[in-house]
Design a protein around this motif. Structure first.
Motif, PDB file in Angstrom:
ATOM      1  N   LEU A 162      -0.317  40.079   4.623  1.00 19.49           N
ATOM      2  CA  LEU A 162      -0.721  39.172   3.540  1.00 19.49           C
ATOM      3  C   LEU A 162      -1.336  39.942   2.382  1.00 19.49           C
ATOM      4  CD1 LEU A 162      -2.145  36.148   5.552  1.00 19.49           C
ATOM      5  CD2 LEU A 162      -0.043  36.229   4.199  1.00 19.49           C
ATOM      6  N   GLY A 163      -2.155  40.936   2.689  1.00 19.48           N
ATOM      7  CA  GLY A 163      -2.732  41.768   1.641  1.00 19.48           C
ATOM      8  C   GLY A 163      -1.671  42.507   0.855  1.00 19.48           C
ATOM      9  N   LEU A 164      -0.688  43.028   1.556  1.00 19.69           N
ATOM     10  CA  LEU A 164       0.412  43.742   0.903  1.00 19.69           C
ATOM     11  C   LEU A 164       1.217  42.793   0.019  1.00 19.69           C
ATOM     12  CD1 LEU A 164       1.954  46.377   0.568  1.00 19.69           C
ATOM     13  CD2 LEU A 164       3.299  45.754   2.579  1.00 19.69           C
ATOM     14  N   GLY A 170       0.747  40.331  -7.229  1.00 21.70           N
ATOM     15  CA  GLY A 170      -0.105  40.615  -8.384  1.00 21.70           C
ATOM     16  C   GLY A 170       0.529  41.642  -9.304  1.00 21.70           C
ATOM     17  N   LEU A 171       1.120  42.652  -8.719  1.00 21.05           N
ATOM     18  CA  LEU A 171       1.791  43.671  -9.522  1.00 21.05           C
ATOM     19  C   LEU A 171       2.974  43.077 -10.284  1.00 21.05           C
ATOM     20  CD1 LEU A 171       1.945  46.660 -10.292  1.00 21.05           C
ATOM     21  CD2 LEU A 171       3.343  47.042  -8.261  1.00 21.05           C
ATOM     22  N   ALA A 172       3.746  42.222  -9.614  1.00 24.05           N
ATOM     23  CA  ALA A 172       4.890  41.575 -10.268  1.00 24.05           C
ATOM     24  C   ALA A 172       4.424  40.678 -11.400  1.00 24.05           C
ATOM     25  CB  ALA A 172       5.697  40.784  -9.251  1.00 24.05           C
ATOM     26  N   SER A 177       3.853  39.622 -17.206  1.00 24.75           N
ATOM     27  CA  SER A 177       2.943  39.317 -18.307  1.00 24.75           C
ATOM     28  C   SER A 177       2.980  40.430 -19.357  1.00 24.75           C
ATOM     29  CB  SER A 177       1.530  39.135 -17.767  1.00 24.75           C
ATOM     30  OG  SER A 177       0.619  38.952 -18.814  1.00 24.75           O
ATOM     31  N   TRP A 178       2.966  41.659 -18.931  1.00 29.30           N
ATOM     32  CA  TRP A 178       3.012  42.804 -19.845  1.00 29.30           C
ATOM     33  C   TRP A 178       4.322  42.795 -20.636  1.00 29.30           C
ATOM     34  CZ3 TRP A 178       6.355  47.054 -19.824  1.00 29.30           C
ATOM     35  CH2 TRP A 178       6.021  48.079 -20.725  1.00 29.30           C
ATOM     36  N   ALA A 179       5.437  42.520 -19.930  1.00 29.14           N
ATOM     37  CA  ALA A 179       6.749  42.508 -20.589  1.00 29.14           C
ATOM     38  C   ALA A 179       6.797  41.398 -21.627  1.00 29.14           C
ATOM     39  CB  ALA A 179       7.858  42.353 -19.568  1.00 29.14           C
ATOM     40  N   LYS A 180       6.259  40.205 -21.350  1.00 28.06           N
ATOM     41  CA  LYS A 180       6.270  39.088 -22.297  1.00 28.06           C
ATOM     42  C   LYS A 180       5.438  39.414 -23.527  1.00 28.06           C
ATOM     43  CE  LYS A 180       7.277  35.190 -19.318  1.00 28.06           C
ATOM     44  NZ  LYS A 180       6.795  33.905 -18.807  1.00 28.06           N
TER      45      LYS A 180
END
Length: 185
Positions: A162-164, A170-172, A177-180
C-alpha cells in the motif's frame, strides 16, 4: 519505503531440506523467518541457526528445548524433562520423544541452547554432541525464528505494498500536475 526496508531486513524464508522437523515442517516446505537477537529466543521456538563445527556449516532448523541454566533430561521411552518438569510435546513425530538415543542429563551452559528436532528418530541434534558443552549451541548462532503464523508477515507485506502504491500514485499525480502547468505556461 520504510515498510519495505523493515520487511527486507527483518523477515526471510528458507526451504526445509530434511525430515528432522516432521511432522511440523516437511522436506521441501517453505518456512517464513523472523530475524531475532540471541536474547529473544524462547523455549519451544523453532530456530534457524548455523555453526561452523556442525552440519558442514549449513543452516539448520531445530526446536529450542533448553535455555542457559536449564537441566534437560530424558530416559529412553520417557518424556524430555526441563528443570524436573516433563515437556508436553504434541509436535513430536509418532509421539516418540526419545528416538534412538541413550539417556542423557545435562545442564545447558549460560548463553547457549539445547536443540532437538521434532522427528527424534531422524534428527542429528544436541543429543549427539553432548561432549561439546552439553550438546548446546551458542544463542548467538541463531539467525532467525520460524514464524508460526504468516499473518504478521502478510500485514507487513500489505502495508509495504500500500505504501508503494501510494508513492507511485503520488508521483504520477505530481507528474501530471507538473505537465499541465508547463503546458499552460
Amino acid at each position: 519505503m520504510g515498510a519495505i526496508l523493515v520487511i527486507g531486513s527483518s523477515y526471510g524464508s528458507a526451504k526445509v531440506n530434511s525430515d528432522s522437523m516432521a511432522p511440523t515442517y516437511s522436506s521441501g516446505e517453505l518456512v517464513f523467518l523472523e530475524k531475532i537477537d540471541a536474547g529473544e529466543t524462547e523455549r519451544g521456538d523453532v530456530v534457524f541457526y548455523r555453526t561452523a563445527n556442525r552440519y558442514q556449516g549449513m543452516p539448520v532448523l531445530q526446536r529450542v528445548i533448553g535455555l542457559g541454566g536449564d537441566r534437560v533430561r530424558q530416559s529412553p521411552g520417557g518424556p524430555v524433562t526441563v528443570n524436573g518438569k516433563p515437556l508436553a510435546e504434541p509436535y513430536v513425530k509418532d509421539g516418540d520423544p526419545s528416538g534412538t538415543t541413550p539417556a542423557y542429563d545435562v545442564v545447558v551452559p549460560e548463553g547457549r541452547l539445547f536443540l532437538l528436532g521434532d522427528y527424534r528418530a531422524n534428527s542429528y541434534d544436541s543429543r549427539y554432541f553432548l561432549a561439546e558443552q552439553s550438546g548446546s549451541v551458542a544463542a548467538t548462532a541463531v539467525q532467525a525464528r520460524v514464524l508460526d503464523s504468516r499473518a504478521g508477515l502478510l500485514l507487513w507485506a500489505s502495508a509495504a505494498l500500500l505504501g508503494l502504491l501510494a508513492a507511485v500514485g503520488g508521483l504520477a499525480a505530481g507528474t501530471v500536475s507538473w505537465a499541465k502547468r508547463r503546458a499552460v505556461g
